[in-house]
Design a protein around this motif. Structure first.
Motif, short mmCIF file in Angstrom:
data_model
loop_
_atom_site.label_atom_id
_atom_site.label_comp_id
_atom_site.label_asym_id
_atom_site.label_seq_id
_atom_site.Cartn_x
_atom_site.Cartn_y
_atom_site.Cartn_z
N PHE A 83 0.85 -1.20 0.00
CA PHE A 83 0.00 0.00 0.00
C PHE A 83 0.88 1.24 0.00
N ASP A 84 0.48 2.24 -0.80
CA ASP A 84 1.18 3.52 -0.83
C ASP A 84 0.16 4.61 -1.12
N VAL A 85 0.44 5.82 -0.64
CA VAL A 85 -0.51 6.92 -0.84
C VAL A 85 -0.42 7.51 -2.25
N HIS A 86 0.61 7.12 -3.03
CA HIS A 86 0.76 7.65 -4.38
C HIS A 86 0.25 6.65 -5.41
N PRO A 87 -0.31 7.15 -6.54
CA PRO A 87 -0.74 6.25 -7.62
C PRO A 87 0.44 5.44 -8.17
N PRO A 88 0.18 4.44 -9.01
CA PRO A 88 1.21 3.44 -9.32
C PRO A 88 2.17 3.76 -10.47
N PHE A 89 1.90 4.75 -11.33
CA PHE A 89 2.66 4.87 -12.57
C PHE A 89 4.17 4.98 -12.34
N GLY A 90 4.58 5.91 -11.49
CA GLY A 90 6.02 6.11 -11.25
C GLY A 90 6.68 4.86 -10.70
N LYS A 91 6.01 4.17 -9.79
CA LYS A 91 6.58 2.96 -9.19
C LYS A 91 6.63 1.83 -10.21
N LEU A 92 5.66 1.79 -11.11
CA LEU A 92 5.69 0.76 -12.16
C LEU A 92 6.89 0.94 -13.08
N LEU A 93 7.30 2.19 -13.32
CA LEU A 93 8.49 2.43 -14.14
C LEU A 93 9.73 1.83 -13.49
N PHE A 94 9.86 1.98 -12.18
CA PHE A 94 11.00 1.38 -11.48
C PHE A 94 10.95 -0.13 -11.57
N ALA A 95 9.76 -0.70 -11.38
CA ALA A 95 9.63 -2.15 -11.48
C ALA A 95 9.97 -2.64 -12.88
N PHE A 96 9.57 -1.87 -13.90
CA PHE A 96 9.88 -2.23 -15.27
C PHE A 96 11.39 -2.24 -15.50
N MET A 97 12.08 -1.25 -14.95
CA MET A 97 13.53 -1.22 -15.09
C MET A 97 14.17 -2.41 -14.39
N GLY A 98 13.68 -2.76 -13.19
CA GLY A 98 14.20 -3.94 -12.50
C GLY A 98 13.96 -5.22 -13.28
N TRP A 99 12.79 -5.32 -13.90
CA TRP A 99 12.48 -6.49 -14.73
C TRP A 99 13.40 -6.57 -15.94
N LEU A 100 13.73 -5.43 -16.53
CA LEU A 100 14.60 -5.41 -17.71
C LEU A 100 15.99 -5.96 -17.41
N VAL A 101 16.49 -5.68 -16.19
CA VAL A 101 17.85 -6.13 -15.85
C VAL A 101 17.84 -7.46 -15.11
N GLY A 102 16.67 -8.11 -15.00
CA GLY A 102 16.61 -9.44 -14.42
C GLY A 102 16.63 -9.49 -12.91
N TYR A 103 16.25 -8.40 -12.24
CA TYR A 103 16.25 -8.35 -10.78
C TYR A 103 15.01 -9.05 -10.25
N ASP A 104 15.16 -9.81 -9.14
CA ASP A 104 14.04 -10.62 -8.63
C ASP A 104 13.32 -9.98 -7.45
N GLY A 105 13.78 -8.82 -6.96
CA GLY A 105 13.10 -8.13 -5.88
C GLY A 105 13.41 -8.66 -4.49
N HIS A 106 14.55 -9.35 -4.32
CA HIS A 106 14.83 -9.98 -3.03
C HIS A 106 15.18 -8.97 -1.94
N PHE A 107 15.64 -7.78 -2.30
CA PHE A 107 16.05 -6.76 -1.31
C PHE A 107 14.91 -5.78 -1.09
N HIS A 108 14.60 -5.47 0.19
CA HIS A 108 13.42 -4.67 0.50
C HIS A 108 13.75 -3.27 1.02
N PHE A 109 14.98 -2.80 0.86
CA PHE A 109 15.33 -1.41 1.17
C PHE A 109 14.84 -1.01 2.56
N GLU A 110 15.16 -1.81 3.56
CA GLU A 110 14.60 -1.61 4.89
C GLU A 110 15.13 -0.35 5.59
N ASN A 111 16.43 -0.06 5.45
CA ASN A 111 17.02 1.01 6.23
C ASN A 111 17.92 1.90 5.37
#
Length: 769
Positions: A94-122
């Motif tokens: 959940f986020d207070v902002h609409p999805p378009f900007g975040k989808l662009l980041f996810a698209f870039m991660g998908w392009l380089v083969g990243y699996d999303g294992h790191f959650h940027f905790e700190n």
């Protein structure tokens, strides 16, 4: 008082007719005027193209230089990097902002083969150790940030401004430390500013085709304007301000089209209706459909249960696979012992033998009843037994939606009650306490009755733990049980206050039954059945998410050490600390280019002064400006000023947290005003061009070309002045950019003396001692 001559009077009437807010002035003559005045004075088409290439190359250099530093999580990368990882893992967030900007980041991660294992905790977590392709992520905003500079240049070029004006406007964005800082990190503002600038450019190109209505190009730029607006608001909700900018220009344009005396012939009402419908379709309906599309993609990707489940209703959660909470839900029966938890604050409904004080700090008297509070930890004092209204119900009957019941506090053997006594913190809200069983079934009987009202529940629907979100409504007084995070004083052990809220509608009144702590493990109700993932109509899911986003956005009102007020932004009175490294004395401090911001803000005031002075002189019968200069001053430059105002002043009525980055779209608009004023002040059209302009407007070809006149020689001199002005402005801006560069790029580290020299307005910089 001098009486204006008939000619002056006529000229003033023409002026009034052409004053408005339009992207360009008199677009039907744009190509002619551009060929015969601006291009002659400011340079050929090739020079404009060369300027565009140079500005674009420099934009890419300044945005991509050293983008790998620092190689650890910086500031709000903890949020937007995390969201990209959730997309790639397909887990709901959940986020207070609409999805378009975040989808662009996810698209870039998908392009380089990243699996999303790191959650940027700190902040400070290492990208290298955790093997995160962070440079690829940062490259997306850097790309958009660089292209934003190019778009600013194109806006000025398409608006037929001189080459110095184009370079000044683009240069102030190119050399701005705030725009650079936001576009080198995993943040949303690069997308927001880029799409806002694109919406201005596309509308200008559409407006220039207004004498070719309904042509293919006309439709193309109309739809592209709507698409850019949609991407803007689909990134952050402040993108609404771009709709206001374009909307104001469209309203003025439609008003002109409605004029029966308009140049080019009057439109019939059916023709005007077509224009109105086309703009409504391209700038309202199509953007809304694009906006819905990004949410459809959002829902399609996030199909698994995740950290955002708690923000949604149980019905929504049932559409997500692997939802642990729903899998563990148990049907609730009368005489069960339960724990009850507040959905928003996660506090348990709690009671203990201590009593409310006789008087509160403000002198109000309490009932001195047993305290009922919100407690953050699981405890046996959180146990409540569900008692039916008539106390004769057969054990084992399920609790259903809208049932009237009582709650017995197990350890003290008392019954929950609310009555017409003010709560400790809210004189308008009712106190919650408990009373003995004797009182509960005697004279206080009515005050112990509560209705369980399921959220979205159907009549007769069974209440379940975890998934059954409800509001507990006091039956006689119709107040909802509510809590908040402000702790009670020492007499209340710093617990949360529980009170009766007269406003039943807010979602902050929602609770759920978390567990049945005394239910045996071998009870038939604990048998787990495999549950199928359910579906909900898209619009129902979208409406629910919108409500939650708007509500949580409105709750961002808490104080923050780096929050700022709108009146501080144009003067750059403060910044935001993004990242520090004590060992190397390096820091990233989000701050604009002070010199560039002060120049742009000053010229906004100059523009307002010029308009006021022109209106004053016209009132006195004096006409100091030629037709084209005034038209550009009010129309084109007015459009840029409108964009600044609509992206700045609305923040004064917002109650949420505000930061310096909220001013970036308005700052971009202020650079457009600056570029336009450079041309207005230093490259005014000579009278001969006014004569040529009026002849062309009347449909006549200009007279045979004469030898260069003194006035034309003056035009060349004034262009030299505009080049000098551009050089001075950009030279000063370049100094500010270079001087604050270590704070923008995060290197090199600065000595104490170097840090102190950069505290121009008392900026809260680190390592200053």
């Amino acid at each position: 008082m001098a009486t204006p001559t008939p000619n002056n009077t006529l000229r003033q009437r023409n002026v009034k007719k052409n004053v408005g807010v339009s992207p360009i002035a008199d677009a039907e003559l744009d190509s002619y005027v551009k060929a015969n005045t601006t291009a002659k004075a400011a340079g050929s088409e090739r020079e404009y193209q060369l300027g565009f290439v140079v500005v674009t190359v420099l934009a890419f250099l300044t945005r991509f230089w050293g983008i790998s530093h620092p190689n650890e999580v910086v500031f709000d990368e903890v949020h937007f990097g995390k969201f990209a990882s959730y997309y790639l893992e397909r887990t709901y967030f959940f986020d207070v902002h609409p999805p378009f900007g975040k989808l662009l980041f996810a698209f870039m991660g998908w392009l380089v083969g990243y699996d999303g294992h790191f959650h940027f905790e700190n902040i400070g977590d290492s990208y290298i150790v955790n093997k995160v392709p962070y440079v690829a992520f940062r490259s997306m905003p850097a790309l958009l940030g660089a292209l934003t500079v190019s778009v600013v240049y194109l806006i000025m070029w398409e608006s037929a401004y001189s080459l110095p004006a184009c370079i000044v406007a683009a240069g102030l964005v190119l050399l701005d430390n705030a725009h650079i800082g936001q576009t080198r990190l995993i943040l949303l503002d690069a997308t927001l500013v880029f799409t806002m600038a694109c919406s201005l450019l596309c509308y200008i190109k559409f407006y220039k085709l207004r004498h070719e209505p309904f042509s293919r190009k006309w439709w193309k730029w109309l739809i592209l304007t709507g698409f850019a607006l949609s991407c803007d608001i689909s990134t952050k909700y402040v993108g609404t301000f771009a709709f206001v900018t374009i909307g104001c220009a469209v309203i003025i344009d439609l008003w002109d089209l409605l004029d029966i005396k308009r140049v080019g012939g009057a439109l019939t009402l059916p023709e005007f209706g077509k224009h109105f419908a086309a703009r409504a379709f391209g700038l309202i309906i199509m953007p809304f459909l694009f906006y819905l599309f990004w949410f459809q993609v959002h829902f399609a990707i996030l199909s698994r249960s995740g950290p955002g489940d708690d923000f949604m209703t149980p019905e929504f959660q049932e559409t997500l696979s692997d939802n642990v909470m729903l899998a563990n839900s148990v049907t609730l029966n009368y005489y069960d012992t339960v724990t009850i938890r507040h959905k928003e604050t996660k506090a348990y409904l709690h009671s203990h033998e201590d009593r409310y004080p006789l008087r509160y700090d403000d002198g109000r008297v309490s009932s001195q009843g047993q305290q009922v509070t919100g407690y953050p930890f699981n405890d046996t004092n959180n146990y409540w037994q569900i008692i039916p209204q008539d106390n004769n119900q057969q054990m084992g009957r399920a609790v259903k939606n809208s049932d009237i019941l009582r709650l017995r506090h197990v350890l003290t053997d008392t019954i929950l009650l609310s009555h017409d006594v003010a709560s400790p913190y809210y004189p308008t809200n009712q106190e919650f306490t408990t009373v003995s069983q004797e009182d509960a079934y005697g004279e206080r009987q009515a005050d112990t009755l509560f209705e369980v009202r399921l959220m979205g529940g159907k009549p007769g629907q069974e209440v379940k733990t975890i998934s059954g979100h409800f509001k507990l409504i006091h039956n006689p007084s119709k107040v909802a049980m509510w809590t908040h995070t402000k702790p009670l004083p020492e007499w209340g052990f710093k617990h949360q206050e529980i009170n009766g809220n007269k406003q039943i509608a807010p979602s902050s009144n929602v609770w759920f039954f978390e567990d049945l702590p005394t239910l045996p493990e071998d009870d038939a109700r604990r048998v787990r059945e495999e549950k199928k993932v359910k579906t909900l109509p898209f619009l129902r899911k979208w409406f629910e998410l919108q409500r939650s986003m708007f509500w949580h956005n409105s709750q961002l009102t808490s104080s923050h050490p780096y929050a700022s007020f709108p009146y501080q932004w144009p003067f750059l009175l403060g910044g935001v600390s993004f990242w520090t490294n004590a060992e190397t004395r390096q820091q990233i401090y989000f701050l604009g280019n002070p010199v560039g911001w002060w120049i742009a803000s000053s010229l906004l005031a100059v523009y307002a002064g010029i308009v006021l002075a022109d209106q004053f002189t016209l009132r006195r019968g004096m006409d100091a400006l030629d037709h084209r200069s005034r038209s550009r001053l009010y129309n084109s430059t007015g459009f840029f000023f409108l964009a600044w105002a609509t992206h700045y002043f609305p923040f004064y009525v917002m109650g949420r947290q505000l930061f310096l980055h909220h001013y970036l779209p308005a700052h971009l608009a202020s650079t457009l005003v600056t570029g336009a004023l450079v041309e207005f002040v230093f490259a005014a059209e000579p009278a001969e061009n006014e004569i040529t302009y009026q002849a062309a407007k009347a449909g006549k070809k200009p007279a045979v070309k004469r030898h260069i006149t003194a006035r034309e020689r003056f035009a060349g001199t004034s262009m030299l002045g505009s080049w000098i002005a551009a050089a001075v402005i950009l030279g000063l801006a370049a100094f500010g950019w270079w001087f604050f560069l270590p704070l923008t790029y995060g290197y090199p580290g600065l000595t104490v003396e170097q840090v102190l020299r950069r505290k121009w307005l008392g900026y809260d910089l680190h390592f200053a001692k």
